[in-house]
Design an enzyme around this catalytic site. Structure first.
Site, mmCIF file in Angstrom:
data_model
loop_
_atom_site.group_PDB
_atom_site.id
_atom_site.type_symbol
_atom_site.label_atom_id
_atom_site.label_comp_id
_atom_site.label_asym_id
_atom_site.label_seq_id
_atom_site.Cartn_x
_atom_site.Cartn_y
_atom_site.Cartn_z
ATOM 1 N N GLU A 103 0.869 -1.165 0.000
ATOM 2 C CA GLU A 103 0.000 0.000 0.000
ATOM 3 C C GLU A 103 0.915 1.226 0.000
ATOM 4 O OE1 GLU A 103 -2.867 0.168 3.191
ATOM 5 O OE2 GLU A 103 -3.530 2.150 2.533
ATOM 6 N N ARG A 133 5.436 -13.046 9.789
ATOM 7 C CA ARG A 133 6.002 -11.714 9.605
ATOM 8 C C ARG A 133 7.417 -11.659 10.131
ATOM 9 N NH1 ARG A 133 1.866 -7.938 8.944
ATOM 10 N NH2 ARG A 133 3.161 -6.141 9.330
ATOM 11 N N LYS A 188 3.633 0.680 10.167
ATOM 12 C CA LYS A 188 3.782 1.891 9.353
ATOM 13 C C LYS A 188 3.185 3.106 10.053
ATOM 14 C CE LYS A 188 2.729 0.031 5.158
ATOM 15 N NZ LYS A 188 2.353 0.075 3.738
HETATM 16 P P1 ATP Z 1 -0.043 -1.784 7.374
HETATM 17 O O1 ATP Z 1 0.934 -1.673 8.524
HETATM 18 O O2 ATP Z 1 -0.475 -0.468 6.809
HETATM 19 O O3 ATP Z 1 -1.127 -2.825 7.510
HETATM 20 P P2 ATP Z 1 1.649 -3.544 5.936
HETATM 21 O O4 ATP Z 1 2.865 -3.419 6.785
HETATM 22 O O5 ATP Z 1 0.866 -4.808 5.913
HETATM 23 O O6 ATP Z 1 0.726 -2.322 6.159
HETATM 24 P P3 ATP Z 1 1.571 -3.430 3.075
HETATM 25 O O7 ATP Z 1 2.027 -2.303 2.239
HETATM 26 O O8 ATP Z 1 0.150 -3.783 3.072
HETATM 27 O O9 ATP Z 1 2.093 -3.110 4.507
HETATM 28 O O10 ATP Z 1 2.453 -4.710 2.827
HETATM 29 C C1 ATP Z 1 2.793 -5.226 1.584
HETATM 30 C C2 ATP Z 1 3.191 -6.666 1.736
HETATM 31 O O11 ATP Z 1 4.265 -6.792 2.641
HETATM 32 C C3 ATP Z 1 2.057 -7.515 2.275
HETATM 33 O O12 ATP Z 1 1.988 -8.694 1.510
HETATM 34 C C4 ATP Z 1 2.451 -7.806 3.678
HETATM 35 O O13 ATP Z 1 1.968 -9.059 4.095
HETATM 36 C C5 ATP Z 1 3.973 -7.771 3.611
HETATM 37 N N1 ATP Z 1 4.524 -7.383 4.892
HETATM 38 C C6 ATP Z 1 4.266 -6.248 5.599
HETATM 39 N N2 ATP Z 1 4.914 -6.255 6.768
HETATM 40 C C7 ATP Z 1 5.632 -7.410 6.826
HETATM 41 C C8 ATP Z 1 6.508 -8.000 7.787
HETATM 42 N N3 ATP Z 1 6.797 -7.395 8.934
HETATM 43 N N4 ATP Z 1 7.057 -9.199 7.501
HETATM 44 C C9 ATP Z 1 6.780 -9.823 6.333
HETATM 45 N N5 ATP Z 1 5.974 -9.314 5.392
HETATM 46 C C10 ATP Z 1 5.394 -8.126 5.623
#
Ligand code: ATP
Ligand code: MG
Length: 570
Positions: free
Chosen positions: A42, A273, A283
């Site tokens: 996003e 994660r 974020k």
């Molecule tokens: P928000 O904190 O706004 O929910 P997010 O951290 O999930 O956002 P996105 O931009 O939606 O951020 O993430 C893009 C991709 O990165 C998604 O597929 C998400 O699952 C993955 N992702 C985000 N944070 C992690 C993390 N800490 N470890 C592994 N993958 C991640």
């Protein structure tokens, strides 16, 4: 067993669980043997090291199995999104070493998603609810107790269609109504209790401007986008496990409405994660740190963002090695930042040029060395890699050494500079300290020593045993520099866990210490921003993009050894 078989066996053992699924799918010829993934950020912030884990999975899998990976911006929430983030995300993915086949945006599908929603309304599978968000939430029920039907649940499709159009024309206030999928208010899966699939947002969108006022929710955009694009393996993190049944349900509906009888469908798989000690990964919190100026922007070297890590001196290779080491599982864990630091030390140990820099200088005068004389000493660039060669460093009568390397009344085991004791000056001579001079308040002004001309590095007599070796720079032939000593951003291991405290209270007050009086050897004049070095005996550093010819600035990437555990136990 032949050699080839053994290596095949080994290869099998090292597959992660998603690779195992992919290999099975390929063997069974699922989706016509096609592998397609996507990375779906996003654009509401900069990428962080957690995203790097997802990137390595999405792009890495496509690479390994001759598939393709697209970059898809999940831009369904116009209030939080911005092109600045779109640009930074692209830059960071490329920096990590990956490239996408195509760039897509969820907003590319707004029309298709709208049409799908209209079809659902017509089929009696979606309705406009005019209740407030609070009322809808109250009727949701609990996991053990069924929800209550909305009074609008069975309204005629024509009425819903008309209101849906009005929502999108901007004739309805934000929050006054939503479109809900009509599924099952008694389902054990809360996501099935008539989820909201469209809402009104009157903020202009960074790509579609004011065309749309009704926007699809994540759950109504993600799986469908996967389907429109031909994604086969839709990989995400574990918090999406409960969303999966809804993901599958909308794909089923879509296939049915499109009379799609092929065996193709995208499937969602979830992995754990990346969470890192001494930092936060949310974020929302990272944005707060930036907005409240608790750090100096998204690329502050203390941030866990890729832009921050890059500026700090981290290499893409080190980040990829770290992610490889922690692996992919189905269990949430907290990863020790020491492992990431290990990965960068390992990479820079092999690659970084060794140079001399004195962070907290004090003058050392070699009283028996001729005034005005300069000797160019040979310094090895990297003892790990002979091919990196050598460079010259100027030795003169007046030098700088670290304040910490001198003690007037030293304990027995102090093998550095103290009156009466010999030490080696790295790549130069053995010197013996003869005394000091002090100012009125008793601070040391200058240290005096005598050198032994027979002990120049590389000379026959140079093997004389001394216990300590110190780094130094010439007073006259060195350059002033600012050195930024970065440390962990938070003083507690898991700031996200301390729910009773504001995370801002947990910031490490010593996460940045600026040393403005440092001296570095002339060799560093040639360096470019982001070049990595080992400052001998201190740590790995890189040149900051703020650095200019007149004002050199270096960042500490990581100390040579983990000194944090010692500091903590003090
Ligand atoms: P928000 O904190 O706004 O929910 P997010 O951290 O999930 O956002 P996105 O931009 O939606 O951020 O993430 C893009 C991709 O990165 C998604 O597929 C998400 O699952 C993955 N992702 C985000 N944070 C992690 C993390 N800490 N470890 C592994 N993958 C991640
Ligand atoms: Mg997300």
């Amino acid at each position: 067993m032949s050699v080839e078989n053994i290596s095949n066996e080994e290869n099998k053992k090292s597959l992660n669980f998603i690779e195992t699924i992919v290999e099975k799918d390929l063997a069974e010829g699922r989706n016509d043997g096609k592998i397609q993934t996507r990375f779906p950020p996003e654009p509401n912030g900069y990428l962080h090291i957690g995203h790097a884990k997802a990137i390595c999975m999405d792009f890495g899998l496509a690479q390994k199995y001759n598939g393709i990976c697209n970059l898809r911006f999940d831009d369904t929430n116009p209030t939080k999104e911005d092109v600045e983030y779109v640009d930074s995300i692209m830059e960071d993915i490329k920096w990590l070493g990956y490239d996408w086949a195509n760039v897509y945006y969820a907003s590319d599908y707004f029309q298709q998603l709208w049409d799908f929603a209209v079809q659902l309304i017509k089929a009696g599978k979606a309705y406009i609810d005019e209740q407030s968000a609070e009322e809808i939430a109250q009727q949701k029920g609990t996991p053990t107790q069924a929800g209550t039907d909305s009074p609008y649940r069975n309204r005629p499709a024509g009425e819903s269609l008309e209101l849906f159009e009005k929502m999108n024309r901007g004739e309805i206030e934000e929050g006054a109504m939503v479109l809900r999928a009509k599924i099952d208010m008694a389902s054990s899966n809360m996501h099935f209790r008539d989820p909201i699939i469209y809402r009104i947002v009157k903020h202009p969108h960074h790509r579609t401007g004011t065309t749309w006022k009704a926007y699809p929710m994540y759950d109504f955009a993600h799986g469908q986008s996967d389907y429109f694009e031909g994604v086969t393996h839709s990989l995400c993190t574990l918090e999406f496990v409960p969303h999966r049944p809804l993901y599958d349900l909308f794909i089923d509906e879509l296939k049915e409405l499109n009379s799609d009888n092929s065996d193709y469908r995208p499937r969602q798989y979830e992995f754990n994660r990346l969470n890192l000690t001494y930092t936060v990964m949310s974020k929302r919190k990272l944005l707060q740190l930036v907005n409240e100026k608790l750090v100096n922007g998204w690329d502050d070297p203390r941030m866990p963002t890729l832009a921050g890590l890059r500026r700090r001196g981290y290499t893409p290779q080190a980040i990829r090695n770290f992610i490889d080491k922690i692996g992919y599982t189905k269990f949430e864990a907290l990863n020790d930042v020491a492992l990431l630091e290990y990965a960068i030390r390992e990479d820079l140990n092999a690659k970084a040029k060794r140079v001399s820099a004195v962070i907290d200088p004090v003058k050392l005068i070699i009283t028996n060395y001729p005034e005005g004389q300069i000797e160019m000493m040979e310094a090895v660039n990297n003892p790990e890699d002979e091919s990196m060669g050598t460079h010259e460093i100027a030795f003169t009568r007046e030098l700088y050494i670290e304040k910490d390397d001198f003690m007037e009344d030293a304990p027995k085991k102090f093998f550095r500079m103290t009156p009466g004791q010999e030490v080696r000056l790295k790549s130069a001579y053995i010197v013996k300290c003869t005394g000091v001079s002090k100012d009125e308040s008793g601070n040391i002004k200058e240290i005096y020593a005598e050198y032994d001309p027979m002990t120049k590095s590389g000379m026959p007599d140079s093997n004389r045993k001394v216990k300590g070796t110190l780094h130094w720079v010439s007073a006259e032939h060195s350059l002033p520099a600012e050195v930024r000593l970065y440390d962990r951003l938070f003083k507690v291991e898991n700031p996200g866990e301390e729910k009773d405290k504001d995370f801002r209270e947990l910031l490490n007050p010593d996460s940045l210490i600026v040393k403005k009086q440092a001296r570095v050897e002339k060799e560093l004049e040639k360096s470019k921003p982001l070049d990595n070095f080992q400052f001998q005996r201190i740590g790995y550093f890189n040149m900051d993009p703020d650095s200019t010819h007149e004002h050199l600035v270096f960042n500490r990437t990581v100390p040579l050894k983990d000194s944090w555990s010692k500091i903590k136990s003090k």
